[in-house]
Design a protein around this motif. Structure first.
Motif, PDB file in Angstrom:
ATOM      1  N   PRO A   1       0.819  -1.210   0.000  1.00 13.31           N
ATOM      2  CA  PRO A   1       0.000   0.000   0.000  1.00 13.31           C
ATOM      3  C   PRO A   1       0.856   1.264   0.000  1.00 13.31           C
ATOM      4  N   ALA A   2       0.470   2.243  -0.794  1.00 12.64           N
ATOM      5  CA  ALA A   2       1.195   3.509  -0.878  1.00 12.64           C
ATOM      6  C   ALA A   2       0.433   4.608  -0.136  1.00 12.64           C
ATOM      7  N   ILE A   3      -0.348   4.213   0.870  1.00 16.26           N
ATOM      8  CA  ILE A   3      -1.047   5.148   1.745  1.00 16.26           C
ATOM      9  C   ILE A   3      -0.777   4.709   3.187  1.00 16.26           C
ATOM     10  N   PRO A   4      -0.964   5.594   4.173  1.00 19.62           N
ATOM     11  CA  PRO A   4      -0.719   5.197   5.560  1.00 19.62           C
ATOM     12  C   PRO A   4      -1.623   4.039   5.987  1.00 19.62           C
ATOM     13  N   VAL A   5      -1.013   3.063   6.660  1.00 24.31           N
ATOM     14  CA  VAL A   5      -1.745   1.905   7.171  1.00 24.31           C
ATOM     15  C   VAL A   5      -1.287   1.634   8.609  1.00 24.31           C
ATOM     16  N   ALA A   6      -2.104   0.907   9.332  1.00 24.20           N
ATOM     17  CA  ALA A   6      -1.773   0.546  10.715  1.00 24.20           C
ATOM     18  C   ALA A   6      -1.375  -0.920  10.781  1.00 24.20           C
ATOM     19  N   THR A   7      -0.518  -1.223  11.745  1.00 25.23           N
ATOM     20  CA  THR A   7      -0.144  -2.592  12.066  1.00 25.23           C
ATOM     21  C   THR A   7      -0.315  -2.763  13.565  1.00 25.23           C
ATOM     22  N   VAL A   8      -0.905  -3.888  13.964  1.00 24.61           N
ATOM     23  CA  VAL A   8      -1.039  -4.211  15.381  1.00 24.61           C
ATOM     24  C   VAL A   8      -0.269  -5.500  15.617  1.00 24.61           C
ATOM     25  N   TRP A   9       0.696  -5.443  16.551  1.00 19.48           N
ATOM     26  CA  TRP A   9       1.431  -6.635  16.947  1.00 19.48           C
ATOM     27  C   TRP A   9       0.712  -7.211  18.151  1.00 19.48           C
ATOM     28  N   VAL A  10       0.034  -8.335  17.940  1.00 13.94           N
ATOM     29  CA  VAL A  10      -0.704  -8.977  19.022  1.00 13.94           C
ATOM     30  C   VAL A  10       0.290  -9.544  20.031  1.00 13.94           C
ATOM     31  N   ALA A  11       1.317 -10.175  19.534  1.00 17.16           N
ATOM     32  CA  ALA A  11       2.423 -10.684  20.336  1.00 17.16           C
ATOM     33  C   ALA A  11       3.691 -10.389  19.547  1.00 17.16           C
ATOM     34  N   ASP A  12       4.821 -10.717  20.111  1.00 14.90           N
ATOM     35  CA  ASP A  12       6.103 -10.339  19.526  1.00 14.90           C
ATOM     36  C   ASP A  12       6.197 -10.630  18.026  1.00 14.90           C
ATOM     37  N   ALA A  13       5.859 -11.840  17.607  1.00 16.84           N
ATOM     38  CA  ALA A  13       6.042 -12.215  16.198  1.00 16.84           C
ATOM     39  C   ALA A  13       4.735 -12.261  15.408  1.00 16.84           C
ATOM     40  N   TYR A  14       3.601 -12.062  16.046  1.00 19.90           N
ATOM     41  CA  TYR A  14       2.319 -12.151  15.345  1.00 19.90           C
ATOM     42  C   TYR A  14       1.765 -10.754  15.148  1.00 19.90           C
ATOM     43  N   GLN A  15       1.542 -10.405  13.890  1.00 16.93           N
ATOM     44  CA  GLN A  15       1.046  -9.074  13.585  1.00 16.93           C
ATOM     45  C   GLN A  15      -0.123  -9.117  12.618  1.00 16.93           C
ATOM     46  N   ILE A  16      -0.936  -8.089  12.703  1.00 18.71           N
ATOM     47  CA  ILE A  16      -2.028  -7.869  11.755  1.00 18.71           C
ATOM     48  C   ILE A  16      -1.658  -6.577  11.040  1.00 18.71           C
TER      49      ILE A  16
ATOM     50  N   ASP B   1      -1.246  -3.808   7.494  1.00 16.93           N
ATOM     51  CA  ASP B   1      -1.884  -3.098   6.382  1.00 16.93           C
ATOM     52  C   ASP B   1      -3.358  -2.823   6.641  1.00 16.93           C
ATOM     53  N   LEU B   2      -3.659  -2.354   7.843  1.00 15.98           N
ATOM     54  CA  LEU B   2      -5.038  -2.079   8.225  1.00 15.98           C
ATOM     55  C   LEU B   2      -5.448  -0.665   7.858  1.00 15.98           C
ATOM     56  N   ASP B   3      -6.649  -0.551   7.298  1.00 11.52           N
ATOM     57  CA  ASP B   3      -7.223   0.774   7.114  1.00 11.52           C
ATOM     58  C   ASP B   3      -7.876   1.149   8.452  1.00 11.52           C
ATOM     59  N   PRO B   4      -8.453   2.327   8.596  1.00 11.30           N
ATOM     60  CA  PRO B   4      -8.990   2.725   9.906  1.00 11.30           C
ATOM     61  C   PRO B   4     -10.046   1.779  10.492  1.00 11.30           C
TER      62      PRO B   4
ATOM     63  N   GLU C   1     -12.072  -2.453  14.613  1.00 13.68           N
ATOM     64  CA  GLU C   1     -12.608  -3.798  14.861  1.00 13.68           C
ATOM     65  C   GLU C   1     -11.801  -4.525  15.940  1.00 13.68           C
ATOM     66  N   ILE C   2     -10.480  -4.332  15.947  1.00 12.07           N
ATOM     67  CA  ILE C   2      -9.647  -4.940  16.983  1.00 12.07           C
ATOM     68  C   ILE C   2     -10.002  -4.354  18.349  1.00 12.07           C
ATOM     69  N   VAL C   3     -10.181  -3.034  18.407  1.00 11.10           N
ATOM     70  CA  VAL C   3     -10.560  -2.379  19.661  1.00 11.10           C
ATOM     71  C   VAL C   3     -11.877  -2.954  20.179  1.00 11.10           C
ATOM     72  N   GLN C   4     -12.854  -3.096  19.304  1.00 13.27           N
ATOM     73  CA  GLN C   4     -14.146  -3.637  19.723  1.00 13.27           C
ATOM     74  C   GLN C   4     -13.997  -5.072  20.237  1.00 13.27           C
ATOM     75  N   SER C   5     -13.192  -5.874  19.574  1.00 13.90           N
ATOM     76  CA  SER C   5     -12.958  -7.249  20.023  1.00 13.90           C
ATOM     77  C   SER C   5     -12.274  -7.281  21.382  1.00 13.90           C
ATOM     78  N   LEU C   6     -11.290  -6.412  21.579  1.00 12.32           N
ATOM     79  CA  LEU C   6     -10.594  -6.359  22.867  1.00 12.32           C
ATOM     80  C   LEU C   6     -11.533  -5.895  23.981  1.00 12.32           C
ATOM     81  N   ARG C   7     -12.402  -4.944  23.683  1.00 11.79           N
ATOM     82  CA  ARG C   7     -13.383  -4.502  24.687  1.00 11.79           C
ATOM     83  C   ARG C   7     -14.312  -5.649  25.058  1.00 11.79           C
ATOM     84  N   SER C   8     -14.704  -6.426  24.073  1.00  9.43           N
ATOM     85  CA  SER C   8     -15.579  -7.568  24.326  1.00  9.43           C
ATOM     86  C   SER C   8     -14.881  -8.601  25.210  1.00  9.43           C
TER      87      SER C   8
END
Length: 133
Positions: A69-84, A86-89, A94-101
């Protein structure tokens, strides 16, 4: 701005959130393409103190070659080697909502249940000498 030894200049937007300024002078002309391809901006958001979990970052690689992607994206590292990556906003939302749940289930179901189980165990169990409490 990146300037070569022959005076060629490439300029671009430096976001205020970028961790580093990639400006450079006296770059050899044949290195310009590789330098631009590797250019990126990063903003990091650490996880809980002392833990390498749930940290996040925003990356922007303006000269990325497809399919990157040539636009800003987010990455979330769930643990040291596991990441999600190229996320758009909507992805982090969705991760925040899952963590709240998960936090709500832990807070309102798992913890009270654990307390009840421990209380029942303590009430109905007789410890033997040398047994683990």
């Amino acid at each position: 701005m990146i300037t070569t030894t022959t005076g060629e200049r490439t300029t671009g937007y430096l976001p205020p959130w970028a961790a580093e300024d990639p400006s450079e002078q006296d770059l050899l002309p044949d290195e310009m393409a590789a330098r631009l391809a590797g250019l990126g901006h990063v903003a990091e958001f650490p996880g809980p103190a002392g833990l390498e979990i749930l940290r996040a970052g925003i990356t922007f690689t303006p000269h990325a070659a497809a399919p990157e992607p040539a636009i800003p994206v987010a990455t979330v590292w769930v643990a040291d080697a596991y990441q999600i990556a190229d996320l758009d906003p909507t992805g982090p939302a969705e991760i925040v909502q899952s963590l709240r749940s998960v936090a709500d289930r832990l807070d309102h179901v798992a913890i009270p249940h654990l307390n009840d189980i421990r209380a029942a165990w303590t009430t109905h169990h007789t410890y033997r000498t040398g047994a683990r409490p």
